[in-house]
Scaffold this motif. Structure first.
Motif, PDB file in Angstrom:
ATOM      1  N   PRO A 148       1.020  -1.146  -0.072  1.00 12.73           N
ATOM      2  CA  PRO A 148       0.177  -0.199   0.118  1.00 12.73           C
ATOM      3  C   PRO A 148       0.710   1.430  -0.393  1.00 12.73           C
ATOM      4  CG  PRO A 148      -0.851  -1.621   1.849  1.00 12.73           C
ATOM      5  CD  PRO A 148       0.669  -2.552   0.938  1.00 12.73           C
ATOM      6  N   ALA A 149       0.459   2.196  -0.847  1.00 13.31           N
ATOM      7  CA  ALA A 149       1.339   3.639  -1.388  1.00 13.31           C
ATOM      8  C   ALA A 149       1.149   4.408   0.305  1.00 13.31           C
ATOM      9  CB  ALA A 149       1.425   4.197  -2.240  1.00 13.31           C
ATOM     10  N   ALA A 150       2.567   4.740   0.627  1.00 12.29           N
ATOM     11  CA  ALA A 150       2.719   5.990   1.826  1.00 12.29           C
ATOM     12  C   ALA A 150       2.014   6.848   1.426  1.00 12.29           C
ATOM     13  CB  ALA A 150       4.106   5.516   1.878  1.00 12.29           C
ATOM     14  N   ASN A 151       2.273   7.249   0.347  1.00 16.34           N
ATOM     15  CA  ASN A 151       1.613   8.975   0.026  1.00 16.34           C
ATOM     16  C   ASN A 151       1.052   8.789  -1.466  1.00 16.34           C
ATOM     17  OD1 ASN A 151       1.211  11.190  -1.005  1.00 16.34           O
ATOM     18  ND2 ASN A 151       3.174  12.444  -0.160  1.00 16.34           N
ATOM     19  N   PRO A 152      -0.077   8.404  -1.302  1.00 19.18           N
ATOM     20  CA  PRO A 152      -0.823   8.219  -2.932  1.00 19.18           C
ATOM     21  C   PRO A 152      -0.400   9.535  -3.528  1.00 19.18           C
ATOM     22  CG  PRO A 152      -2.267   8.059  -1.118  1.00 19.18           C
ATOM     23  CD  PRO A 152      -1.361   8.618  -0.289  1.00 19.18           C
ATOM     24  N   ARG A 153      -0.104  10.974  -3.172  1.00 19.79           N
ATOM     25  CA  ARG A 153       0.242  11.771  -4.083  1.00 19.79           C
ATOM     26  C   ARG A 153       1.229  12.399  -4.207  1.00 19.79           C
ATOM     27  NH1 ARG A 153      -1.621  15.625  -0.558  1.00 19.79           N
ATOM     28  NH2 ARG A 153      -3.873  15.248  -0.067  1.00 19.79           N
ATOM     29  N   SER A 154       2.850  10.996  -4.291  1.00 21.94           N
ATOM     30  CA  SER A 154       3.909  11.475  -4.676  1.00 21.94           C
ATOM     31  C   SER A 154       4.432  11.142  -6.271  1.00 21.94           C
ATOM     32  CB  SER A 154       4.887  10.768  -3.732  1.00 21.94           C
ATOM     33  OG  SER A 154       4.337   8.832  -3.803  1.00 21.94           O
ATOM     34  N   ILE A 155       5.608  11.447  -6.597  1.00 19.15           N
ATOM     35  CA  ILE A 155       5.528  11.405  -7.994  1.00 19.15           C
ATOM     36  C   ILE A 155       5.523  10.429  -8.434  1.00 19.15           C
ATOM     37  CG2 ILE A 155       7.035  11.719 -10.017  1.00 19.15           C
ATOM     38  CD1 ILE A 155       7.547  14.466  -8.395  1.00 19.15           C
ATOM     39  N   GLU A 156       6.944   9.170  -7.238  1.00 16.80           N
ATOM     40  CA  GLU A 156       6.691   7.370  -7.440  1.00 16.80           C
ATOM     41  C   GLU A 156       6.205   6.871  -6.220  1.00 16.80           C
ATOM     42  OE1 GLU A 156       9.776   7.413 -10.385  1.00 16.80           O
ATOM     43  OE2 GLU A 156      11.314   6.470  -8.560  1.00 16.80           O
ATOM     44  N   ALA A 157       6.286   5.616  -5.700  1.00 11.18           N
ATOM     45  CA  ALA A 157       6.514   4.682  -4.831  1.00 11.18           C
ATOM     46  C   ALA A 157       7.281   4.348  -4.870  1.00 11.18           C
ATOM     47  CB  ALA A 157       4.682   4.108  -5.364  1.00 11.18           C
ATOM     48  N   ASN A 158       7.710   5.037  -3.641  1.00 10.23           N
ATOM     49  CA  ASN A 158       9.490   4.332  -3.552  1.00 10.23           C
ATOM     50  C   ASN A 158       9.148   2.560  -2.834  1.00 10.23           C
ATOM     51  OD1 ASN A 158      10.406   5.888  -4.720  1.00 10.23           O
ATOM     52  ND2 ASN A 158      10.371   7.152  -3.177  1.00 10.23           N
ATOM     53  N   ARG A 159      10.020   2.073  -2.795  1.00 12.79           N
ATOM     54  CA  ARG A 159      10.427   0.787  -2.278  1.00 12.79           C
ATOM     55  C   ARG A 159      10.135   0.882  -0.686  1.00 12.79           C
ATOM     56  NH1 ARG A 159      12.055  -4.543  -2.084  1.00 12.79           N
ATOM     57  NH2 ARG A 159      11.525  -4.653  -5.136  1.00 12.79           N
ATOM     58  N   ARG A 160       9.937  -0.157   0.168  1.00  9.23           N
ATOM     59  CA  ARG A 160       9.066  -0.131   1.434  1.00  9.23           C
ATOM     60  C   ARG A 160       9.498  -1.348   1.805  1.00  9.23           C
ATOM     61  NH1 ARG A 160       5.003   1.985   3.595  1.00  9.23           N
ATOM     62  NH2 ARG A 160       3.732   1.370   1.606  1.00  9.23           N
ATOM     63  N   VAL A 161       9.649  -1.766   3.212  1.00  4.23           N
ATOM     64  CA  VAL A 161       9.696  -3.047   3.983  1.00  4.23           C
ATOM     65  C   VAL A 161       8.160  -2.997   3.373  1.00  4.23           C
ATOM     66  CG1 VAL A 161       9.483  -3.970   5.971  1.00  4.23           C
ATOM     67  CG2 VAL A 161      11.507  -2.810   5.458  1.00  4.23           C
ATOM     68  N   PRO A 162       8.183  -4.343   2.683  1.00  6.77           N
ATOM     69  CA  PRO A 162       6.292  -4.750   2.705  1.00  6.77           C
ATOM     70  C   PRO A 162       5.147  -4.937   4.053  1.00  6.77           C
ATOM     71  CG  PRO A 162       8.455  -5.994   1.784  1.00  6.77           C
ATOM     72  CD  PRO A 162       9.172  -5.180   2.591  1.00  6.77           C
ATOM     73  N   ARG A 163       4.311  -4.461   3.348  1.00 11.47           N
ATOM     74  CA  ARG A 163       3.597  -5.110   4.222  1.00 11.47           C
ATOM     75  C   ARG A 163       3.173  -6.148   4.354  1.00 11.47           C
ATOM     76  NH1 ARG A 163      -0.057   0.699   5.266  1.00 11.47           N
ATOM     77  NH2 ARG A 163      -2.167  -0.942   6.000  1.00 11.47           N
ATOM     78  N   LEU A 164       2.801  -6.445   3.610  1.00  7.31           N
ATOM     79  CA  LEU A 164       2.724  -8.004   3.655  1.00  7.31           C
ATOM     80  C   LEU A 164       3.230  -8.852   3.206  1.00  7.31           C
ATOM     81  CD1 LEU A 164      -1.142  -7.276   1.448  1.00  7.31           C
ATOM     82  CD2 LEU A 164      -0.590  -7.127   4.255  1.00  7.31           C
ATOM     83  N   THR A 165       3.415  -9.952   3.460  1.00  7.18           N
ATOM     84  CA  THR A 165       3.817 -10.895   2.848  1.00  7.18           C
ATOM     85  C   THR A 165       4.304 -11.654   2.238  1.00  7.18           C
ATOM     86  OG1 THR A 165       3.058 -12.428   4.085  1.00  7.18           O
ATOM     87  CG2 THR A 165       3.991 -11.588   5.698  1.00  7.18           C
ATOM     88  N   HIS A 166       4.668 -12.869   1.645  1.00  3.20           N
ATOM     89  CA  HIS A 166       4.785 -12.778   0.448  1.00  3.20           C
ATOM     90  C   HIS A 166       3.715 -14.175   0.245  1.00  3.20           C
ATOM     91  CE1 HIS A 166       8.998 -12.221  -0.566  1.00  3.20           C
ATOM     92  NE2 HIS A 166       9.453 -12.939   0.049  1.00  3.20           N
ATOM     93  N   ASP A 167       3.072 -14.621   1.038  1.00  3.28           N
ATOM     94  CA  ASP A 167       1.651 -15.207   0.713  1.00  3.28           C
ATOM     95  C   ASP A 167       0.376 -14.325   0.200  1.00  3.28           C
ATOM     96  OD1 ASP A 167       3.148 -17.986   2.880  1.00  3.28           O
ATOM     97  OD2 ASP A 167       3.486 -17.913   0.727  1.00  3.28           O
ATOM     98  N   GLN A 168       0.475 -13.528   1.321  1.00 11.34           N
ATOM     99  CA  GLN A 168      -0.090 -12.258   1.656  1.00 11.34           C
ATOM    100  C   GLN A 168      -0.137 -11.838  -0.260  1.00 11.34           C
ATOM    101  OE1 GLN A 168       0.890 -10.135   4.631  1.00 11.34           O
ATOM    102  NE2 GLN A 168      -1.042 -11.251   6.500  1.00 11.34           N
ATOM    103  N   ALA A 169       0.705 -11.130  -0.259  1.00  8.00           N
ATOM    104  CA  ALA A 169       0.991 -10.954  -1.709  1.00  8.00           C
ATOM    105  C   ALA A 169       0.353 -12.323  -2.988  1.00  8.00           C
ATOM    106  CB  ALA A 169       2.775 -10.110  -1.752  1.00  8.00           C
ATOM    107  N   LEU A 170       0.760 -12.469  -2.820  1.00 10.67           N
ATOM    108  CA  LEU A 170      -0.065 -13.678  -3.648  1.00 10.67           C
ATOM    109  C   LEU A 170      -1.606 -14.125  -3.639  1.00 10.67           C
ATOM    110  CD1 LEU A 170       2.835 -17.303  -3.751  1.00 10.67           C
ATOM    111  CD2 LEU A 170       1.996 -15.086  -5.440  1.00 10.67           C
ATOM    112  N   ALA A 171      -2.097 -14.252  -2.444  1.00  9.44           N
ATOM    113  CA  ALA A 171      -3.710 -13.943  -2.280  1.00  9.44           C
ATOM    114  C   ALA A 171      -3.850 -13.073  -2.765  1.00  9.44           C
ATOM    115  CB  ALA A 171      -3.571 -13.416  -0.717  1.00  9.44           C
ATOM    116  N   VAL A 172      -3.254 -11.415  -2.938  1.00  8.42           N
ATOM    117  CA  VAL A 172      -4.120 -10.022  -3.552  1.00  8.42           C
ATOM    118  C   VAL A 172      -3.516 -10.679  -4.759  1.00  8.42           C
ATOM    119  CG1 VAL A 172      -3.809  -8.085  -2.833  1.00  8.42           C
ATOM    120  CG2 VAL A 172      -3.559  -8.963  -1.383  1.00  8.42           C
ATOM    121  N   SER A 173      -3.132 -10.948  -5.199  1.00  5.93           N
ATOM    122  CA  SER A 173      -3.066 -10.860  -6.628  1.00  5.93           C
ATOM    123  C   SER A 173      -3.968 -11.838  -7.364  1.00  5.93           C
ATOM    124  CB  SER A 173      -1.480 -11.084  -6.780  1.00  5.93           C
ATOM    125  OG  SER A 173      -0.819 -12.156  -6.701  1.00  5.93           O
TER     126      SER A 173
END
Lengths: 314, 511, 310
Positions: A148-173
Motif C-alpha cells: 500500500p502506498a505511503a503517499n498516494p500523491r507522491s511522484i512515484e511509489a518507492n520500495r519500502r519494507v513490505p507490509r504484506l508477506t509473500h503469501d499475502q501478496a500472492l493471495a491479493v494477486s
C-alpha cells in the motif's frame, strides 16, 4: 469453447487491426478450430486462447501462454506455462478468499472494493484500475512494499519494507486476477539454465541506461528515480521486466524468456554480489565518488603530510 | 730497502683526506669538471615552507605514473580487433570485445599484480592533476608567477593541460562502456567546430565514429608523445626553479636577495626522498583498498549501449558540467549548423579560461604597474584583488564541477533532477559573482587583524600585586620563541571620545 | 635556545659546534629509536610484499604491504631529515640573474649588428628564405593531417536505412507487428548492420510501442507510426550518446549523458536539457507478412550538429 477462441479473434479485428496478417490468422483459426479443435486443446500452442491485453506480445516464449509448455487445470484454465528458462505459474486458487479479505483491508480504500480504481467516494479514475493486469503486476507492487502506498500523491511509489508477506501478496494477486484472469502469471526463473555472460550484454543494452551499469539506480526526469537493484529477489526482477511498473518500460516481445532469465541471473549474481577485487566499491557511483576519494584521501592526506614535512611560518 | 712501505697509515695517507670517496670524486672531476658545480648544487638552499611541497606531490605522482605505466604497456594491447574473451571473469566469458578491452580485463584478473598496478596508475593520475591544481593555486595566491617567473608559470599551465589530456587519453584506452561514451562525446565536440569540424573529426578518428584507429592512436599519444612533452616541460620547470631559486615568504632574515632554508644535501634530499616514498605509499594503499575504474563491470564499449551516471574522471568534470547546464543554443540557417550548445561550453569556454590563465602575469603587471623582480611571496590576504579574482575563478570552476554530478546530487538529496539542473544554472553565475566581494572583504578583515593569518601564540596573563594585568607570549615549546610576532595587546582602557569617530557617544576600544 | 639561533647563517665557514648544525629534536636518541622502528616495520612490510607476490595473494594484500612498506620507510626518512639532520636555517645569497650592462650591450650588439647587418644587406635572400620556410611549414602539415583519415564527403548526412529495410534487433531477429506491447522499447537496426560498428553508431534506432493504433507524432507524419510503433534515431542530437532511457508514463526519452529530455508523442521534441533539435523520426510501415520495415532513410541527418548539416 467456440466462443473462447472466436472471442479474441473478433476482439482483435474489433480493435481496428486491419492488417492482412490478422485477417489470415482469423480465417485460419476458424477453419482449424472446426478441424482440429480437440487437438488444439491438448497441444495448446498454435493460437492464443486468451485475451491479448495491451501488455502482451504475440511472440512465442515471451511471457504469455504462447509458450512451449502450457498446463491447464480441470476447468481448462491455464495455470502454468513457460519453457526451460522461466515457468509462469498462477497463484493457487485456494488463496482467493484470503486475498479478497486482504484487499478490502489494505487496498480497497484507494483502488475501490471492485479493484477498478473507483474508491468509496466514487471518483472514477482517481486510482489505477487493477482489473485485467495479470497476477505478476499485482504481486510485484505488493511484494516490493510499494503498495500500500505511503503517499498516494507522491511522484512515484518507492520500495519500502513490505507490509504484506509473500503469501499475502500472492493471495491479493490471486483475488484480483480472479476478477478478470489475465497474464503474465508469476514468473519463476530457472537460474541454473541461464547464461550470465549473455545476461551482462543484455543488461548493458536494455537496463543500464536507467539503472546504471552497476545497478545502483539514479535520478531520472522530473522527480522520478530508477531504483537500486542490489537487494531484489529474482522473482521480482522477472516481474518488473515483464510488466514494466510505473515509468519502467515493459519488455514483452523484445526479450524472450531465455533472455529474461539471463538478465535475472546476471542481476542476482554479479550486480547483487559483485566481487570487488580492487577494494571498496565506492558505492558504485563511478567517477564522481572516485574524484572525491582521490582528492580527499589522495591529495588531501598528502597535503597534510606535506604540512608535517615542511615548516610553518615562525 | 724497499721504496714503498706497506702500512695501513701510509695507505690511508695515499688516499688523501677524504678517502676512497674523495678519490672517486677526483676521477669524476677529471672527466666532467663537476667539483665546483657539485658543491654549489649541494649547498643550494631550499625554503622549507609546507606549501612548497605541493608541487612535489605532483612530481612524484608523475614518477609513479611512469613506473606503473611501463608495467601496463607490457600487457595492454592497443588494438580494436574483435576477439572473444575466455577467462576467469564469468560475465564476460564468450562475449565479443576489442582486444584493448580484453587485454585490460586480462591485466586485471590474470596478471599477478596487474590490478594493483592499474589501480595505482589510475589513482596516481587523479592525484597528479589534483596536486597540480593546488600547487598552481598556491603559486597564484602567493604571487610566485611574477617576474622573473612568468615563463615557469606558462610551462606549468601547459603541464596542467597536458596532464588533463593525458588522463583522458589514458582512461579511454581500455575501450570500456563508460570511457567509450566519453570518446563519442569528444568526437561530437570536434565535429561541432565550424567549417573544419567534420574534416578534423574524420582525420582524428580515421573515418566515421567509432572506426578502428582511435584506440591505437590514443595509445601512442598517451604513452609516447604526451609523456615525452611532459618530461621535457617538467625538466624545464625544474631547471628554471633551480636557476632562479625558489621564492620564499617574508620573515626573519629573509630578503629579496637571499634564500633561507635547508641545504640540498643532505637535509632537503632526505625530506624529498621520504616524501617520494610517502606519495608512493599512499598511492599503493589507495590502489589496494579503493577500487577504481572497474572496467570489467562496465563491459566492452558498444555504440548502442550506455550506462546512466556516466561522468568523466574528475578533472574533466568542468567540461561535462558546462555541457549539461548550457542552454540549447544552436544556429541553423542558410544550409549550415553551428551547434553553439556544444561549441561554447566545450571549446570556447575552456579556451577562454586557459588563455586567461596563461596571460595572467601580463594582466597583473598592467594593472599594478609593477615590473620589479619579486623573490618574496605575498600573503594572499595582503593582495585582496588578486586573491578575490582567484577565488572567483575557482568557485566558477567548482560550480561547473558540481554541475557535472547533477544526477548524483538529485539522487543523494532526493530532489527532482530538473530542479537541480536549473539551480546549477543560476548558481554557476551567482556564486562566483558573490565570491569576489566576499573574498575581498575577508582579505581586508584579515589585514586589519593584528597577527591575522599567522600562527597564534597564547599569552600568559599575570596580575601584579597592584592589580595590573600584563600579558607575555608563552612559547609552546621550550625553543619556540616567536620573535616578530608580539603578543596581542590586552585592552587596557577605553578611549574617551576621539576625533576620528565624529559621533558623540561612540566608544573606540583598543584591541 | 635563543633568538639568535634562529637567525639564518651561511653554510660555509661554520664551526662544527654551531647550534645550526645540531639536530632539531630535543631528544635525538629517542627519535633515532622511533625512526629505526619505522625502518624495520617498513622493511618487513616490503618483504611481506615479496611473500604475497610469491603466493599470488589478492591484490589488496599486495597493495597494503607495498603501501605500508613505502609509507613507513618514507616517514622514517623524512623524520631523519627533519629531526636528526642539521636544523639550520641556512641562508644563501641570490645573485642577480641579469648580467652587467656591458654584457647585455655586447649580446644585443652581436644579434642586431651582426645578424641585422647580414639580412639588411641581403634583403632578397632573407625574403625568399622566409617565403620558403613558410611554404614548408604549410606543406609539412599535409601528411600530418590529411593522411590521418578520409574526407567526410556525404557520410554524415545518411544512415543505412533504406526504403524497405527490415527492422531487426541486435541479434538479427526481424521485428514483427505483434512483438511489442504498449510501453515496450527496443533498440533496432536495419537488417544486415546490427553487428557492424557503423550500424551501432549511426543506424541505431529506438522502437517504442506507444499505442495499439496508428499514431501521429506531427503533421505530415500520419503514416510513419503504424500500429503505434514509433521509431526515433537513438543518437542524441546533443553529443551523440544513445538515448536509451524511456519513461513510459512521462512519455519521455531521456539521454543519460547530459539529461536532455525528448517527448516521445510529439516527434521527440526536446523539452529540457541542452539538446537543440528533436530526434529524427524513422518512417515505418508493416508489410504483408507482418514485419516492420522502414519507408525510407531518415529525412535529416542524425546525431549532433556539424557545419554542413542542412
Amino acid at each position: 469453447m467456440d466462443r473462447a477462441v472466436l472471442g479474441p479473434v473478433l476482439a482483435e479485428v474489433g480493435t481496428g487491426v486491419t492488417s492482412p496478417l490478422f485477417k489470415r490468422c482469423a480465417a485460419l483459426s476458424i477453419v482449424s478450430l472446426f478441424a482440429l479443435g480437440p487437438v488444439l486443446l491438448f497441444a495448446g500452442g498454435a493460437q492464443a486462447s486468451y485475451k491479448l491485453t495491451p501488455y502482451q506480445s504475440s511472440r512465442k516464449n515471451a511471457g504469455t501462454p504462447n509458450s512451449t509448455m502450457v498446463k491447464k487445470n480441470s476447468d481448462g484454465v491455464i495455470i502454468a506455462y513457460g519453457d526451460s528458462s522461466i515457468t509462469y505459474r498462477a497463484p493457487s486458487s485456494a488463496l482467493v478468499t484470503l486475498g479478497a479479505a486482504l484487499f478490502q483491508q489494505n487496498c480497497a480504500s484507494c483502488h475501490g472494493t471492485q479493484a477498478n480504481g473507483v474508491p468509496a467516494n466514487g471518483t472514477s479514475g482517481a486510482y489505477p484500475d487493477l482489473v485485467g493486469l495479470g497476477p505478476a503486476t499485482i504481486d510485484f507492487w505488493v511484494d516490493s512494499g510499494r503498495m500500500p502506498a505511503a503517499n498516494p500523491r507522491s511522484i512515484e511509489a518507492n520500495r519500502r519494507v513490505p507490509r504484506l508477506t509473500h503469501d499475502q501478496a500472492l493471495a491479493v494477486s490471486a483475488w484480483v486476477n480472479s476478477l478478470s484472469p489475465s497474464f503474465p502469471l508469476i514468473p519463476y526463473p530457472h537460474l541454473k539454465n541461464a547464461n550470465v555472460a549473455d545476461g551482462a550484454a543484455l543488461f548493458a543494452l536494455n537496463c543500464a541506461s536507467c539503472h546504471t551499469i552497476e545497478g545502483d539506480g539514479d535520478a531520472l526526469a522530473l522527480g522520478t528515480f530508477s531504483p537500486s537493484l542490489r537487494k531484489i529477489p529474482s522473482i521480482e526482477v522477472a516481474e518488473a521486466i515483464r510488466t514494466g511498473p510505473a515509468n519502467m518500460p515493459r519488455f514483452t516481445g523484445n526479450l524472450s524468456d531465455a533472455q529474461v532469465n539471463d538478465i535475472v541471473k546476471y542481476v542476482t549474481t554479479e550486480i547483487q554480489h559483485p566481487n570487488n577485487p580492487g577494494g571498496f566499491g565506492l558505492g558504485g557511483l563511478g567517477p564522481v565518488a572516485e574524484g572525491f576519494v582521490g582528492l580527499a584521501f589522495g591529495v588531501g592526506v598528502l597535503a597534510l603530510v606535506g604540512f608535517w614535512v615542511g615548516e610553518r611560518d615562525d | 730497502m724497499s721504496d714503498v712501505i706497506n702500512t695501513k697509515r701510509s695507505k690511508q695517507q695515499a688516499l688523501g683526506r677524504y678517502g676512497r670517496v674523495g678519490k672517486t670524486l677526483d676521477e669524476l672531476d677529471d672527466r666532467l669538471g663537476v667539483a665546483r658545480g657539485g658543491r654549489t648544487f649541494m649547498d643550494k638552499i631550499f625554503p622549507d615552507h609546507w606549501s612548497f611541497m605541493l608541487g612535489e606531490i605532483a612530481l612524484y605522482s608523475f614518477l609513479i605514473l611512469l613506473v606503473t605505466g611501463v608495467f601496463l604497456t607490457l600487457y595492454f594491447i592497443p588494438s580494436s580487433a574483435i576477439v572473444t574473451y575466455h577467462g576467469s571473469y564469468a560475465p564476460l566469458d564468450g562475449q565479443k570485445m576489442t582486444q584493448a578491452f580484453a587485454s585490460t580485463v586480462n591485466l586485471s584478473f590474470a596478471v599477478r599484480g596487474g590490478l594493483l598496478m592499474r589501480q595505482m596508475h589510475h589513482w596516481a593520475c587523479d592525484i597528479f592533476v589534483g596536486a597540480i591544481v593546488i600547487h598552481m593555486a598556491r603559486v597564484f595566491f602567493t604571487g610566485a608567477f611574477r617576474k622573473p617567473r612568468e615563463l615557469n608559470w606558462i610551462v606549468g599551465s601547459t603541464l596542467l593541460i597536458l596532464a588533463i589530456v593525458n588522463g583522458f587519453l589514458g582512461y579511454s584506452l581500455p575501450d570500456d562502456l563508460v570511457s567509450g561514451t566519453g570518446i563519442r562525446i569528444a568526437y561530437s565536440i570536434i565535429l561541432s567546430i565550424p567549417l573544419v569540424g567534420s574534416y578534423l573529426a574524420f582525420w582524428v578518428f580515421g573515418g566515421n565514429f567509432p572506426g578502428t584507429t582511435i584506440i591505437p592512436r590514443f595509445f601512442i599519444l598517451h604513452c609516447l608523445i604526451v609523456p615525452l612533452i611532459i618530461i621535457g616541460l617538467v625538466s624545464a620547470h625544474l631547471f628554471l626553479l633551480v636557476r632562479q631559486k625558489h621564492t620564499q615568504f617574508p620573515g626573519k632574515g629573509r630578503t629579496e636577495q637571499n634564500v633561507v632554508g635547508s641545504p640540498m644535501f643532505p637535509v632537503f634530499m632526505a625530506k624529498t626522498t621520504g616524501f617520494l616514498f610517502i606519495v608512493g605509499g599512499i598511492t599503493a594503499l589507495l590502489g589496494a583498498f579503493a577500487q577504481v575504474n572497474p572496467i570489467w563491470q562496465f563491459g566492452p564499449y558498444d555504440a548502442a549501449r550506455i550506462s546512466y551516471a556516466v561522468q568523466p574522471d574528475w578533472y574533466m568534470g568542468f567540461l561535462d558540467g558546462a555541457l549539461r547546464i548550457w542552454p540549447s543554443w544552436s544556429f541553423h540557417s542558410w544550409g549550415h549548423t553551428i551547434p553553439f550548445e556544444v561549441l561554447i561550453p566545450a571549446v570556447v569556454l575552456p579556451g577562454l579560461i586557459f588563455n586567461l590563465v596563461f596571460v595572467w602575469p601580463i594582466i597583473e603587471r598592467k594593472f599594478t604597474n609593477d615590473n620589479a623582480i619579486h623573490n618574496l611571496l605575498d600573503r594572499p590576504s595582503n593582495r585582496p584583488k588578486r586573491t578575490a579574482a582567484g577565488v572567483t575563478m575557482l568557485s566558477f570552476l567548482g560550480m561547473l564541477f558540481i554541475a557535472s554530478s547533477t544526477d548524483v546530487l538529485a539522487k543523494f538529496f532526493n530532489v527532482s533532477l530538473n530542479d537541480v539542473l536549473v539551480s546549477m544554472r543560476y548558481l554557476t553565475v551567482i556564486v562566483p559573482i558573490l565570491a569576489f566581494p566576499i573574498t575581498y572583504r575577508i582579505c581586508h578583515e584579515i589585514q586589519a587583524l593584528h597577527g591575522g593569518g599567522r600562527r597564534k601564540t597564547p599569552n600568559v596573563v599575570t596580575r601584579s600585586e597592584e592589580g595590573e594585568y600584563s600579558a607575555t607570549p608563552s612559547p609552546r615549546y621550550v625553543d619556540d620563541v616567536p620573535s616578530h610576532l608580539e603578543a596581542t595587546p590586552v585592552p587596557t582602557y577605553i578611549h574617551e571620545e576621539s576625533d576620528e569617530s565624529g559621533d558623540s557617544g561612540v566608544r573606540v576600544v583598543d584591541r | 635556545m635563543t633568538d639568535e639561533h634562529r637567525t639564518p647563517v651561511s653554510l660555509s665557514g661554520l664551526p662544527a659546534n654551531d647550534p645550526h648544525l645540531q639536530p632539531a629534536a630535543r631528544n635525538p636518541k629517542l627519535v633515532e629509536r622511533v625512526i629505526s622502528v619505522c625502518f624495520v616495520v617498513g622493511t618487513l612490510c616490503l618483504a611481506g610484499f615479496g611473500a604475497c607476490y610469491w603466493i599470488d595473494a589478492q591484490p589488496w594484500k599486495l597493495g597494503a604491504t607495498m603501501g605500508g612498506g613505502l609509507l613507513f620507510l618514507g616517514v622514517g626518512i623524512v623524520a631523519w631529515g627533519k629531526y636528526l639532520m642539521p636544523r639550520g636555517p641556512f641562508v644563501e645569497e641570490r645573485h642577480t640573474l641579469a648580467n652587467s650592462e656591458a654584457d647585455r650591450q655586447a649580446f644585443a650588439a652581436a644579434i642586431v649588428e651582426r645578424g641585422g647587418g647580414v639580412v639588411q644587406r641581403r634583403k632578397l635572400l632573407g625574403g625568399l628564405l622566409g617565403g620558403g620556410m613558410g611554404i614548408f611549414g604549410v606543406v609539412a602539415l599535409f601528411p600530418l593531417l590529411r593522411s590521418l583519415g578520409p574526407l567526410p564527403k556525404d557520410t554524415l548526412q545518411h544512415t543505412d536505412w533504406r526504403s524497405g529495410s527490415y527492422v531487426v534487433d541486435q541479434s538479427g531477429r526481424r521485428v514483427e507487428v505483434g512483438d511489442l506491447a504498449v510501453g515496450s522499447i527496443e533498440t533496432v537496426f536495419p537488417e544486415g548492420t546490427e553487428n557492424s560498428d557503423r550500424g551501432q553508431a549511426v543506424d541505431q534506432t529506438v522502437l517504442i510501442r506507444v499505442s495499439n493504433e496508428a499514431f501521429t507524432t506531427m503533421k505530415g507524419r500520419e503514416t510513419w507510426a503504424p500500429h503505434g510503433y514509433v521509431a526515433y534515431s537513438k543518437v542524441c542530437t546533443h553529443l551523440g550518446c544513445p538515448v536509451g532511457l524511456y519513461e513510459q508514463e512521462l512519455q519521455l526519452l531521456v539521454c543519460p549523458c547530459h539529461q536532455s529530455m525528448f517527448n516521445v508523442t510529439n516527434g521527440a521534441v526536446p523539452q529540457f536539457g541542452p539538446a537543440p533539435r528533436p530526434l529524427p523520426q524513422l518512417p515505418l510501415y508493416v508489410d504483408s507478412s507482418g514485419y516492420l520495415r522502414s519507408q525510407s532513410d531518415y529525412h535529416e541527418a542524425v546525431g549532433p550538429g556539424f557545419w554542413e548539416r542542412k
